[in-house]
Design a protein around this motif. Structure first.
Motif: not given
Lengths: 477, 440
Positions: A46, A48, A65, A349, B28, B49-51, B67-68, B420
């Motif tokens: 991860d 960001g 991100s 985040n 996301g 944010q997105r993964s 993974y991001s 999230e």
């Protein structure tokens, strides 16, 4: 790589009163077995950035991100938009939040890196432990797991701040579920409390590699044990329950943002008021509690918090008297009171808020035998399994996996479903004995929840075994 | 975002070997968060944010990673070429997994909600006005949430919602407050005003002197929000097939000894009326409804693909935790407007807090009352009470001591934002209960 992202950001950074860029990159791997079957190996990467903008007396943040030039530029715009939209509407002026000027580095002390053994070798170890976790058909479920995590962060600011920190964590876990008819008991290797900073040396340091037979045996013992009695007794708590007691009824009520009201809609408020610091008797004279970000290998060690404030060891409670809150620089400025460097964010985040970090109860002078020697009738409880406390962090009820009666100064019968309840404001005043180093453990949990938006934080607690007088204890139905 | 994910998945699926299968799951959000304290802004910002979760399969061997994502092919694609190579190494080093299962019959679906939510800055105006002259604390969260699934067998699933969730409290004194929430897909000023007015009315009762209570047994009314806390706790293993087969379920006495709840009690996982994705990360679709408790008796479990193989039962698309996402409870016959009268003399509980098991085998739970909890006498709210601890079994509170459920149900959207924004929800009535045990 983080320096490259910082260079990208500097090229597009807006001309405002101030900015900060906090890049966080986490790599987590888990290896596990359940009922002697290897679980699929899991990896998480991860990355960001959190951008904060100070502009026109207000601040706004944006997290993304997308660390491309365009992604960072858009995030800057969104943070600036929020600074503009909240100007003149904030609970505290933007100046209460510092723009870090410090520079420095931190890294966990690692003797045997996580990657020094392969996934296959870790699975081999877990399978060996797994086989030792079910010596009896009454054990219906059992699991063994290892989690390894590395977190790299870079905090840079328009005021010249530049802080790079690397945290490496290993968390070993064992648990079994034993059943007899409509009666089930669970026993674990300290819950999830054996999380520490460091490498695979933690497995030997914590006794993980030899614990499986004891964990299984104790689960089976509980199946045949009577319920914990319902009485008012002397209570002795092992470190793997003390950490929960410290966490819920000292740590949370002393968070300065709670006292300032930020958490009232979610995590709650506090029975502690600002005017209590410096004079309030929180516990008996045996109670000494420190905020210690420098404690070797403890889970939440660091050199700087996420506002960039240098972290130092501080007494929170000394000789039972409340000295200072757990509040970072922003909260200290809002409240006009000194605190500690504990403004922390769960990841890139989320913005920083007041968190516990390492909060430890200092050692006393009693061996375990001396702690229980004077107890005519009492209970020794181990390993938290249930926790509940009111929104002011006062009325609590906690449950443990295992307990033993103490009779005439000696441990006797194992009892199941042990619970106890009390009130924080008076409970710590009944602290009547504090164990020495031979009774202590350095523990921690990775899942302390708080904040809006919600954040999970890693917190560390080190504690000896402790004795409390006249506590209401009870068992199951 | 949908097109980006499907493009990325297409390219990744094009890079696998002939004997491999690739599963891709996307998550996301683009969210604004405004945190309030004392009717002013504490922190405000935006999170994008997105993964992507990948699972690379050959036979019964597989490896997974999350993974991001940056959100552009130029930034993300080079990373994933390496990711596939890493996954191959990990997968081939792993033994065969006897409990592995993934969907092999493509079942594509798509649901894209219309964006009708207000601009966050405009919502802030409404929130600030609501707090004017009051002590308002809470959070406004809004924006788009996305979830997707794609595999190399051709299945494609996508869901996008644009929603807001304003979760707030008006404080009267110390810890005495009215908690409310206003969540949905289209902001209606009239509905919001009505919620503010109702909260304001209850706030006036909270300003009265506190009535202290001794521990003991009381007749109580649990609002839908309070009941939600109880059924949420049951989600910790209560409906999991794995927990049932390993006897770890807190509902063990229902399974082993025929214990039951009140015959009027029906509880189901109601995916059709929830907002959580109807698909899971192995590609299985969730049925519209799974009956969990019917007529007070245990009916079915939530079954993940893994448990399905381990225990030889068909999966119903549950996630790995086998916890519900969209609980629905059938309504009863009590009119909500009459609950104070039906309560007569007792406690009106708006919110419960911090529940946990105090005896898991007996499904005995403990927790606290919180926020607007009132002493009721002669059918009227009389005074606030201090936060009280309860310790009670499910079989008593929703079994022998359940007097009735309300005719009206409330749809509750989880305001949770750990990692999230949550897509969990519930549709629940309130419950009138006799002899509810308070201990501290």
């Amino acid at each position: 790589m983080h320096e490259e992202f910082l260079a990208r950001f500097r090229a597009i950074a807006p001309s405002v009163e101030g900015w900060s860029l906090r890049i966080v990159e986490e790599r987590m791997e888990s290896v596990a077995t359940r009922r002697d079957v290897p679980m699929p190996c899991s990896l998480r990467q991860d990355r960001g950035a959190m951008i904060q903008i100070w502009d026109g007396g207000a601040t706004g943040y944006a997290a993304t991100s997308d660390l491309s030039n365009e992604g960072l530029r858009r995030a800057c715009e969104r943070a600036s938009d929020w600074a503009r939209a909240t100007r003149g509407r904030t609970v505290a002026e933007a100046g209460t939040q510092p723009i870090a000027t410090a520079s420095g580095e931190y890294a966990s002390n690692v003797l045997r890196p996580w990657d020094s053994t392969s996934v296959a070798e870790k699975l081999d170890l877990l399978m060996e432990l797994s086989h030792a976790l079910h010596p009896d058909p009454r054990i219906l479920d059992w699991s063994a797991a290892l989690y390894g995590e590395r977190i790299d962060s870079l905090l840079a600011t328009s005021a010249g701040g530049h802080i790079a920190q690397r945290t490496e964590i290993v968390m070993p876990m064992l648990s079994v579920v034993a059943n007899s008819g409509s009666h089930t008991q669970r026993r674990s290797f300290g819950g999830d409390a054996f999380a520490r900073q460091g490498g695979l040396e933690i497995l030997e340091q914590t006794g993980f590699t030899s614990a499986a037979p004891r964990v299984a045996e104790e689960a089976l013992q509980l199946l045949d044990a009577p319920n914990c009695p319902t009485e008012t007794l002397d209570l002795v708590l092992a470190p793997d329950q003390m950490i929960l007691q410290i966490h819920e009824s000292i740590g949370h009520p002393l968070e300065l943002d709670r006292i300032l009201g930020d958490e009232r809609n979610y995590a709650g408020t506090s029975f502690v008021r600002l005017d209590m610091f410096g004079s309030y008797r929180y516990g008996s004279p045996l109670l000494n509690v420190v905020f210690d970000p420098n404690h070797a290998s403890e889970l939440a060690g660091y050199a700087f918090d996420d506002e960039g404030t240098p972290a130092e060891r501080q007494y929170i409670i000394r000789d039972g008297i409340l000295e200072r809150p757990l509040g970072g620089t922003t909260s200290q400025n809002r409240a006009g009171i000194e605190g500690v460097a504990n403004a922390r964010a769960s990841s890139w985040n989320r913005p920083p808020i007041d968190r516990m970090a390492n909060l430890n109860l200092e050692l006393g002078h009693d061996s375990f035998d001396r702690l229980i020697a004077g107890i005519e009738r009492g209970v020794f409880m181990q390993t938290n399994c249930s926790w509940s406390i009111d929104d002011s962090r006062n009325k609590f009820q906690f449950g443990c996996e295992r307990a033993q009666l103490i009779e005439d100064g000696e441990l006797t019968q194992v009892v199941k479903n042990p619970n106890y309840r009390g009130v924080s404001a008076t409970f710590w005043r009944s602290l009547a004995g504090v164990g020495d180093a031979s009774t202590a453990e350095t523990l921690g949990t990775p899942t302390c929840g708080k904040g809006e938006p919600n954040q999970l934080a890693r917190v560390g607690h080190a504690s000896p075994t402790c004795r409390f007088e006249n506590v209401d204890v009870f068992g199951g139905e | 975002m949908r097109d980006y994910f499907f493009n990325l998945a297409e390219r990744l699926c094009g890079q696998i070997h002939a004997d491999e299968v690739l599963l891709c799951s996307f998550s996301g959000e683009e969210s604004d968060f405004v945190r309030m304290n004392k009717s002013a802004v504490r922190q405000a910002g935006n999170v994008e944010q997105r993964s992507l979760r990948l699972e690379l399969i050959r036979g019964r061997r597989h490896a997974q990673a999350r993974y991001s994502l940056a959100g552009s092919l130029a930034e993300d694609e080079p990373m994933f070429r390496q990711a596939l190579a890493d996954l191959r190494i990990r997968r081939d080093a792993s033994p065969e997994d006897p409990h592995f299962l993934y969907a092999t019959e493509p079942h594509s679906s798509e649901e894209i909600g219309t964006n009708r939510i207000p601009r966050a800055a405009d919502a802030l105006d409404a929130v600030a006005e609501a707090g004017s002259g009051r002590d308002l604390v809470g959070i406004y969260a809004s924006g788009a949430t996305h979830a997707g699934f794609a595999n190399s067998l051709g299945q494609r699933n996508w869901i996008t919602h644009h929603s807001y969730n304003f979760d707030w409290s008006f404080f009267a004194q110390a810890d005495k407050a009215v908690k409310e929430s206003y969540a949905g897909f289209e902001w209606d000023p009239g509905t919001f005003e009505a919620k503010l007015a109702a909260a304001g009315e209850r706030l006036r009762v909270l300003e009265r002197p506190i009535r202290n209570l001794d521990p003991g047994r009381y007749r109580v009314y649990l609002s839908p929000g309070a009941l939600w806390e109880i059924v949420e706790l049951l989600g910790w293993g209560g409906f999991s097939l794995r927990a049932h087969r390993t006897k770890a379920t807190p509902l063990l006495r229902m399974v082993e000894q025929g214990a039951h709840l009140h015959p009027s009690l029906d509880l189901r996982e109601d995916t059709a009326h929830g907002v959580a994705p109807p698909f899971e990360s192995s590609g299985f679709h969730r049925p519209d409804q799974v009956p969990l408790i019917e007529g007070g008796r245990y009916r079915e479990c939530l079954v993940s693909p893994r448990s399905a193989v381990e225990f030889d039962v068909a999966t119903n698309g549950a996630s790995g935790s086998e916890a519900p996402n969209s609980l629905g409870m059938s309504a009863g016959s009590l009119a909500t407007e009459n609950v104070s009268r039906e309560l007569g003399r007792g406690i009106y509980v708006s919110n419960l807090w911090y529940l946990n098991y105090s005896d898991r085998n007996a499904c005995r739970t403990t927790g606290m009352t919180r926020f607007a909890t009132f002493w009721v006498e002669d059918g009227h709210l009389q005074a606030p009470i201090p936060a009280m601890r309860f310790d009670e079994t499910l079989y008593r509170m929703l079994g022998e001591n359940l007097l009735g459920l309300t005719r009206e149900r409330e749809r509750i959207f989880d305001p949770g934002t750990y990692c999230e924004r949550s897509t969990r929800s519930a549709h629940l009535p309130g419950a009138l209960i006799d002899d509810f045990t308070l201990t501290l």
